[in-house]
Scaffold this active site. Structure first.
Site, PDB file in Angstrom:
ATOM      1  N   CYS A 101       2.369   0.546   5.333  1.00 44.74           N
ATOM      2  CA  CYS A 101       3.469  -0.516   6.410  1.00 44.74           C
ATOM      3  C   CYS A 101       4.759   1.072   6.198  1.00 44.74           C
ATOM      4  O   CYS A 101       5.095   0.528   4.417  1.00 44.74           O
ATOM      5  CB  CYS A 101       3.314  -1.577   5.895  1.00 44.74           C
ATOM      6  SG  CYS A 101       4.795  -2.158   7.263  1.00 44.74           S
ATOM      7  N   CYS A 116      -6.788  -7.904  -1.567  1.00 48.55           N
ATOM      8  CA  CYS A 116      -6.736  -6.378  -0.411  1.00 48.55           C
ATOM      9  C   CYS A 116      -5.322  -6.269   0.174  1.00 48.55           C
ATOM     10  O   CYS A 116      -4.579  -7.641   0.469  1.00 48.55           O
ATOM     11  CB  CYS A 116      -8.143  -6.245   0.368  1.00 48.55           C
ATOM     12  SG  CYS A 116      -7.234  -4.921   1.803  1.00 48.55           S
ATOM     13  N   CYS A 167      -1.091  -0.003  10.262  1.00 46.22           N
ATOM     14  CA  CYS A 167      -2.115  -1.452   9.284  1.00 46.22           C
ATOM     15  C   CYS A 167      -3.217  -1.387  10.144  1.00 46.22           C
ATOM     16  O   CYS A 167      -4.370  -1.849   9.232  1.00 46.22           O
ATOM     17  CB  CYS A 167      -0.481  -2.583   9.403  1.00 46.22           C
ATOM     18  SG  CYS A 167      -1.027  -3.325  11.050  1.00 46.22           S
ATOM     19  N   ASP A 200       3.242 -23.470   1.368  1.00 39.94           N
ATOM     20  CA  ASP A 200       1.594 -22.360   2.138  1.00 39.94           C
ATOM     21  C   ASP A 200       0.561 -23.702   1.876  1.00 39.94           C
ATOM     22  O   ASP A 200      -0.837 -22.600   2.085  1.00 39.94           O
ATOM     23  CB  ASP A 200       1.662 -21.374   1.863  1.00 39.94           C
ATOM     24  CG  ASP A 200       0.689 -20.924   0.711  1.00 39.94           C
ATOM     25  OD1 ASP A 200       0.247 -22.231  -0.378  1.00 39.94           O
ATOM     26  OD2 ASP A 200       0.975 -19.641  -0.119  1.00 39.94           O
ATOM     27  N   CYS A 228       3.757   2.984  15.909  1.00 35.79           N
ATOM     28  CA  CYS A 228       2.741   2.311  14.855  1.00 35.79           C
ATOM     29  C   CYS A 228       2.023   1.329  14.877  1.00 35.79           C
ATOM     30  O   CYS A 228       2.228  -0.058  14.795  1.00 35.79           O
ATOM     31  CB  CYS A 228       3.940   1.996  13.098  1.00 35.79           C
ATOM     32  SG  CYS A 228       3.020   2.370  11.633  1.00 35.79           S
ATOM     33  N   CYS A 256      -3.117  -2.662   3.628  1.00 41.83           N
ATOM     34  CA  CYS A 256      -2.341  -2.926   5.191  1.00 41.83           C
ATOM     35  C   CYS A 256      -1.192  -2.995   5.377  1.00 41.83           C
ATOM     36  O   CYS A 256      -0.242  -3.181   5.654  1.00 41.83           O
ATOM     37  CB  CYS A 256      -3.136  -4.024   6.073  1.00 41.83           C
ATOM     38  SG  CYS A 256      -2.058  -5.532   5.977  1.00 41.83           S
ATOM     39  N   CYS A 261     -11.967 -10.360   6.820  1.00 42.05           N
ATOM     40  CA  CYS A 261     -10.705  -9.477   5.899  1.00 42.05           C
ATOM     41  C   CYS A 261     -11.034  -9.590   4.583  1.00 42.05           C
ATOM     42  O   CYS A 261     -11.913 -10.507   3.585  1.00 42.05           O
ATOM     43  CB  CYS A 261      -9.534 -10.690   6.096  1.00 42.05           C
ATOM     44  SG  CYS A 261      -8.479 -10.290   5.284  1.00 42.05           S
TER      45      CYS A 261
END
Length: 351
Positions: free
Chosen positions: A254, A247, A200, A139, A197, A250, A220
């Site tokens: 789920c 955090c 989130c 990443d 749904c 979200c 965020c």
């Protein structure tokens, strides 16, 4: 690898690679071809809309995101790997403590852990097939990892932008290994299982989602408490609540993460930074912070960011016992921390 892979055409060295990857802790592995990124133009639009906030490294390397060949010239195949992190239930946060995102509970920088595994995998391939060139990334390279993971059949991108897997949810890291060889490819994930749904999106404390699949990083909590430098918008501070680093909201709401059978558990000994003592953070100096957190995810935020965050959480908790610790920073040369502490003290006795 997925069941759809053409195993009969898989070279022996890659079978060994997949076997060792599984043994070393990667729970998912899929392979996709190197192609131009379909999401490149969406990334450009996202940056131009200002949703990348202060993450200038996206714009600074934008051309490299067009194709994985910008990361490795001659690449033909990519193995996308997933490594889970603890998904145990979050305990109630005690006054004086701050919540930490699950990925950081181990107290160890996941980049170091995963790079070590990939280095061992690279050594294995080079010993079995020295003619193969490869490069591993975790990443930090200009790759659209979640798009690649979809192409490799590992899952779909949820409405919160994260990759979701039907058995493993979203509590995992992604890593990519690029090869200059053509390999059997897995069937791309083309279906979303989010349905109607919107849990989130509805649960986000700061309303950071512009729409399904689009995140405004500037709102965020994970970005604000980890990546953001400088003061945090006062209008967003109360919504940060107890989160001192990152955090998980979200992800917690789920449905694909909420079934115990789909959660990766770990012992309490694996959670040295499940929460942090906020006053202790405020009282740290640079050397103490370095000695304790140099190899942890907290190092990215640095002492200034952690003290800023600690002050905001203490203010949200209306923690009167923290006033003296906060007051010691009021005349600090670090105006970011000083301002956050002044704000926190003001919350103790709101007008």
């Amino acid at each position: 690898m997925n069941a759809e892979s053409s195993v009969s055409q898989t070279p022996r060295w890659f079978t060994e690679f997949a076997g060792q990857a599984s043994e070393s802790g990667f729970t998912l592995l899929g392979v996709c071809p190197v192609v131009d990124a379909n999401g490149f133009h969406s990334l450009v639009d996202w940056i131009e809309a200002g949703y990348a906030a202060g993450m200038d490294y996206f714009a600074n390397r934008i051309d490299a995101y067009r194709s994985p060949t910008g990361v490795m010239v001659g690449a033909k195949s990519i193995a996308v790997l997933a490594s889970p992190y603890p998904a145990a239930e979050r305990e109630a946060c005690q006054t004086g403590s701050g919540r930490v995102a699950r990925y950081a509970w181990s107290g160890t920088d996941y980049h170091d852990v995963i790079h070590k595994r990939i280095k061992a995998l690279k050594k294995l391939v080079q010993s079995s097939a020295p003619e193969v060139s490869l490069r591993g990334c975790v990443d930090t390279a200009p790759l659209l990892e979640r798009e690649l993971a979809e192409l490799a059949g590992l899952g779909w991108r949820g409405k919160n932008t994260l990759l979701l897997h039907r058995e493993q949810g979203s509590y995992f890291f992604l890593a990519c290994v690029l090869f200059d060889q053509v390999l059997p490819y897995d069937t791309p994930q083309e279906k979303s299982y989010c349905g109607s749904c919107t849990a989130c999106l509805d649960a986000c404390p700061t309303d950071a989602f512009v729409q399904e699949g689009t995140l405004n990083a500037g709102r965020c909590i994970s970005y604000l408490t980890i990546e953001h430098r400088g003061s945090i918008d006062p209008d967003l501070r109360s919504a940060i609540g107890d989160w001192v680093f990152g955090c998980d909201v979200c992800q917690e709401v789920c449905p694909w993460n909420r079934k115990p059978s789909r959660q990766f558990q770990a012992s309490e000994d694996s959670f040295p930074t499940r929460s942090v003592d906020l006053i202790e953070i405020l009282e740290m100096d640079e050397e103490t912070f370095r000695q304790r957190y140099r190899k942890s995810p907290f190092w990215r935020t640095r002492l200034q960011g952690m003290q800023r965050n600690a002050a905001i959480v203490l203010g949200n908790q209306r923690n009167q016992t923290a006033v003296s610790a906060l007051e010691r920073h009021l005349h600090s040369e670090d105006h970011v921390v000083a301002e956050a502490c002044a704000w926190a003290i003001a919350q103790m006795n709101p007008m």
